[in-house]
Design a protein around this motif. Structure first.
Motif, PDB file in Angstrom:
ATOM      1  N   VAL A  28      14.470  -5.787 -11.353  1.00 50.74           N
ATOM      2  CA  VAL A  28      15.257  -5.985 -10.175  1.00 50.74           C
ATOM      3  C   VAL A  28      14.607  -6.207  -9.312  1.00 50.74           C
ATOM      4  N   HIS A  29      13.610  -4.762  -8.611  1.00 51.87           N
ATOM      5  CA  HIS A  29      13.139  -4.589  -7.996  1.00 51.87           C
ATOM      6  C   HIS A  29      11.182  -4.803  -8.146  1.00 51.87           C
ATOM      7  N   GLU A  30      11.028  -4.863  -9.711  1.00 56.57           N
ATOM      8  CA  GLU A  30       9.911  -5.227 -10.479  1.00 56.57           C
ATOM      9  C   GLU A  30       9.423  -6.752 -10.339  1.00 56.57           C
ATOM     10  N   GLU A  31      10.610  -7.587 -10.393  1.00 58.22           N
ATOM     11  CA  GLU A  31      10.689  -9.423 -10.065  1.00 58.22           C
ATOM     12  C   GLU A  31      10.628  -9.554  -8.478  1.00 58.22           C
ATOM     13  N   LEU A  32      11.094  -8.371  -7.684  1.00 65.10           N
ATOM     14  CA  LEU A  32      11.228  -9.261  -6.383  1.00 65.10           C
ATOM     15  C   LEU A  32       9.053  -8.728  -5.780  1.00 65.10           C
ATOM     16  N   ALA A  53       0.495  -1.269   0.173  1.00 62.90           N
ATOM     17  CA  ALA A  53      -0.092  -0.304   0.242  1.00 62.90           C
ATOM     18  C   ALA A  53       0.663   1.292  -0.212  1.00 62.90           C
ATOM     19  N   VAL A  54       1.808   1.127   0.306  1.00 64.62           N
ATOM     20  CA  VAL A  54       2.750   2.392   0.901  1.00 64.62           C
ATOM     21  C   VAL A  54       3.560   2.166  -0.802  1.00 64.62           C
ATOM     22  N   LEU A  55       3.679   1.052  -0.958  1.00 68.67           N
ATOM     23  CA  LEU A  55       4.589   1.902  -2.693  1.00 68.67           C
ATOM     24  C   LEU A  55       3.223   2.051  -3.546  1.00 68.67           C
ATOM     25  N   SER A  56       2.467   1.702  -3.248  1.00 69.88           N
ATOM     26  CA  SER A  56       1.241   2.341  -4.552  1.00 69.88           C
ATOM     27  C   SER A  56       0.466   3.751  -4.360  1.00 69.88           C
ATOM     28  N   LYS A  57       1.444   4.240  -3.266  1.00 67.96           N
ATOM     29  CA  LYS A  57       1.190   6.066  -3.513  1.00 67.96           C
ATOM     30  C   LYS A  57       1.949   6.190  -4.124  1.00 67.96           C
ATOM     31  N   PRO A  58       1.715   7.470  -4.569  1.00 70.49           N
ATOM     32  CA  PRO A  58       2.591   8.986  -6.252  1.00 70.49           C
ATOM     33  C   PRO A  58       3.856   9.458  -4.793  1.00 70.49           C
ATOM     34  N   GLY A  59       4.837   8.923  -6.175  1.00 66.80           N
ATOM     35  CA  GLY A  59       5.596   9.452  -5.879  1.00 66.80           C
ATOM     36  C   GLY A  59       6.839   9.086  -5.396  1.00 66.80           C
ATOM     37  N   LEU A  60       6.479   7.179  -5.868  1.00 59.16           N
ATOM     38  CA  LEU A  60       7.643   7.106  -5.150  1.00 59.16           C
ATOM     39  C   LEU A  60       8.080   5.801  -6.848  1.00 59.16           C
ATOM     40  N   ASP A  61       9.084   5.669  -7.024  1.00 53.81           N
ATOM     41  CA  ASP A  61       9.960   5.128  -8.111  1.00 53.81           C
ATOM     42  C   ASP A  61       9.427   4.011  -8.237  1.00 53.81           C
ATOM     43  N   VAL A  62       8.183   3.499  -8.413  1.00 49.13           N
ATOM     44  CA  VAL A  62       8.105   2.340  -8.651  1.00 49.13           C
ATOM     45  C   VAL A  62       6.910   2.220 -10.284  1.00 49.13           C
ATOM     46  N   PRO A  63       6.865   0.874 -10.565  1.00 50.10           N
ATOM     47  CA  PRO A  63       5.214   0.704 -12.091  1.00 50.10           C
ATOM     48  C   PRO A  63       4.183   1.102 -11.032  1.00 50.10           C
ATOM     49  N   PHE A 123      24.368  -2.323  -3.163  1.00 56.84           N
ATOM     50  CA  PHE A 123      24.288  -0.743  -3.152  1.00 56.84           C
ATOM     51  C   PHE A 123      23.554  -0.152  -3.105  1.00 56.84           C
ATOM     52  N   GLY A 124      22.837   0.645  -1.925  1.00 57.74           N
ATOM     53  CA  GLY A 124      21.556   2.007  -2.843  1.00 57.74           C
ATOM     54  C   GLY A 124      20.173   0.916  -3.078  1.00 57.74           C
ATOM     55  N   GLU A 125      20.006   1.873  -4.077  1.00 57.42           N
ATOM     56  CA  GLU A 125      18.468   1.549  -4.753  1.00 57.42           C
ATOM     57  C   GLU A 125      18.518   0.018  -5.470  1.00 57.42           C
ATOM     58  N   LEU A 126      18.031  -0.480  -5.322  1.00 58.24           N
ATOM     59  CA  LEU A 126      17.229  -1.215  -6.187  1.00 58.24           C
ATOM     60  C   LEU A 126      17.111  -1.214  -7.757  1.00 58.24           C
ATOM     61  N   PRO A 127      17.783  -2.059  -9.021  1.00 57.18           N
ATOM     62  CA  PRO A 127      17.440  -1.394 -10.117  1.00 57.18           C
ATOM     63  C   PRO A 127      16.206  -1.719 -10.790  1.00 57.18           C
ATOM     64  N   LYS A 128      15.135  -0.652 -11.043  1.00 62.10           N
ATOM     65  CA  LYS A 128      14.070  -0.840 -11.318  1.00 62.10           C
ATOM     66  C   LYS A 128      14.141  -2.482 -11.865  1.00 62.10           C
TER      67      LYS A 128
END
Length: 492
Positions: free
Chosen positions: A361-365, A310-320, A354-359
């Protein structure tokens, strides 16, 4: 009429009720065939209401579903647990909940959700009951992969095949109408009591089928209309039309009348929300303590993952933006300050980043996380073996702890959070406390660490809404004070 005369008062007429022979009064004349007291009139209306509703049983969605389940099992004794109208209503309520999940894809003709049996209908030695505690709503592909494998013996409800009575077994391929006639006989006064208290509506699919059956005489078959192939050899029976899905019947009606079909789309309820609500229902209603304990252990895991998504679904974050869209409100309240709060971050077990996950990789996880939590919830509801320790261990491998409290901006200029009041921040504090409780229950954070974080959040909120401190006025030595300019009178 003379001025001083008084109007005549009409005396009520005395009658004898033809049903109970009790005397009663009416102001107007009543024909002998209609002479009934208030009590008998009420009984007659209730009897007519029940009779009208009984006629609709054969065309009501909930009873057509019950008939189809009885046909699958081959016996009416899957309803042997129904001992009152309230029992029957609980089964209807489960059916209505399934429809409120809006899991039907009309364009593809597939169901996103199934009504899953914990103890299967096709059991070798037993038959799963048509009971809300032997049913739950779940993803269709989960149910298809489960097949007819039964859940654990402590889960669900069933009846032994050896105890079935031949009297209530179905004979051959009976229609739904004949099965429902037998249901009326099997339930008897229980069904009458239910129909007296609850309305029964005709299925919309049946209503459209009836209209198409009347309009079919106006239609001349055209090969270009592929969906009208049923009329290739002329008019068809009502029974054949009733077997068609509503979407196809609506399209056929639009073709015959030449009017556009009424169409609206409903968003399917999120599968994680459905599993969360079904786990809550089983914890509340299930009888077996072992089954309830598994559901209780899995519930905070499902709730925590739901809050993370639910937090990821909020606008402003770099997720699909369309991957985890809206619909997760049960896990995190909306319209609160500091929504962009990442209390958990995904961790890759294959590689250290180190740092943020590649996009990618993030989607796959995210995809793997969604599949994993869906199976955990399904297995708990289905009564499949669930090792709670392994579930909690897998959860700890998927996440790293993030910020334990959201960042609270102070009064140092304009910010979007300026529109929120103290009550909004107190609601935010309640949500943070709930998330902290889930983190503690799942073993991702210690109680001491969470208490410190809650203290920091409370201090930040108090600082934000604290009144500004008054600054003392300091005068320089050479300043002229206001009272220095006032001439005071000199006493004589």
């Amino acid at each position: 009429m003379p001025k001083n005369s008084t109007p005549k008062v009409k005396r009520p007429l005395e009658y004898i009720c033809k049903e109970c022979q009790a005397p009663y009064q009416r102001k107007n004349y009543v024909a002998p065939a209609k002479r009934k007291c208030d009590a008998c009139q009420g009984k007659a209306k209730a009897s007519k209401r029940v009779a009208d509703r009984k006629d609709k049983v054969a065309v009501a969605d909930e009873f057509l579903w019950i008939a189809s389940e009885i046909k699958r099992s081959g016996t009416l004794e899957v309803l042997h647990w129904v001992e009152s109208a309230a029992d029957l209503r609980s089964l209807v309520d489960f059916h209505l909940y399934y429809y409120k999940c809006y899991g039907w894809d009309a364009s593809q003709g597939i169901a996103y959700y199934h009504r899953n049996h914990i103890q299967p209908v096709e059991g070798a030695d037993s038959i799963g009951l048509l009971h809300p505690l032997n049913l739950f709503v779940g993803r269709s592909w989960h149910n298809q992969k489960q097949g007819v494998k039964p859940g654990a013996s402590y889960a669900g409800l069933s009846i032994a095949r050896s105890s079935l009575k031949a009297k209530w077994k179905l004979q051959g391929n009976e229609t739904h109408a004949k099965i429902l006639d037998k249901v009326k006989l099997y339930l008897g006064p229980i069904l009458v009591e239910y129909l007296d208290a609850h309305s029964v509506k005709k299925s919309q699919r049946i209503a459209v089928a009836e209209r198409v059956h009347k309009l079919q005489v106006q239609y001349v078959y055209d090969e270009a209309d592929s969906h009208m192939e049923i009329f290739k050899d002329g008019p068809v029976s009502m029974e054949a039309l009733q077997k068609l899905p509503k979407a196809k019947l609506t399209k056929m009606e639009a073709t015959i009348t030449g009017k556009p079909a009424f169409k609206f789309e409903l968003t399917a309820k999120r599968s994680l929300v459905v599993y969360y609500e079904e786990l809550q229902r089983m914890i509340r209603d299930a009888v077996n303590e072992e089954y309830r304990s598994v559901c209780k252990a899995v519930l905070p895991v499902v709730e925590l993952v739901g809050a993370f998504l639910a937090v990821l679904s909020k606008p402003g974050l770099d997720v699909p933006s369309d991957y985890f869209s809206e619909g997760l409100e049960p896990f995190l309240a909306g319209d609160l300050p500091a929504q962009q709060w990442q209390f958990l971050t995904l961790r890759s077990a294959d590689c250290v980043y180190f740092g943020e996950l590649p996009k990618d990789v993030h989607e796959e996880l995210l995809s793997k996380l969604r599949d994993w939590i869906g199976w955990v919830a399904f297995d708990a509801l289905q009564g499949n073996p669930v090792n709670v320790s392994e579930v909690l261990g897998a959860l700890s491998k998927k996440f790293n702890l993030g910020a334990l409290v959201p960042q609270i901006s102070q009064h140092n200029g304009w910010s979007p959070e300026r529109r929120y009041s103290l009550e909004d921040y107190e609601r935010l504090e309640q949500e943070v406390t709930r998330i902290h409780s889930l983190l503690q229950q799942t073993g991702l954070a210690s109680e001491t660490l969470l208490q410190d974080a809650q203290g920091q959040l409370r201090a930040a909120i108090e600082e934000r809404f604290a009144p500004p401190a008054k600054q003392p006025i300091v005068f320089e030595q050479d300043d002229v004070l206001p009272w220095d300019c006032i001439e005071l009178p000199i006493a004589a």
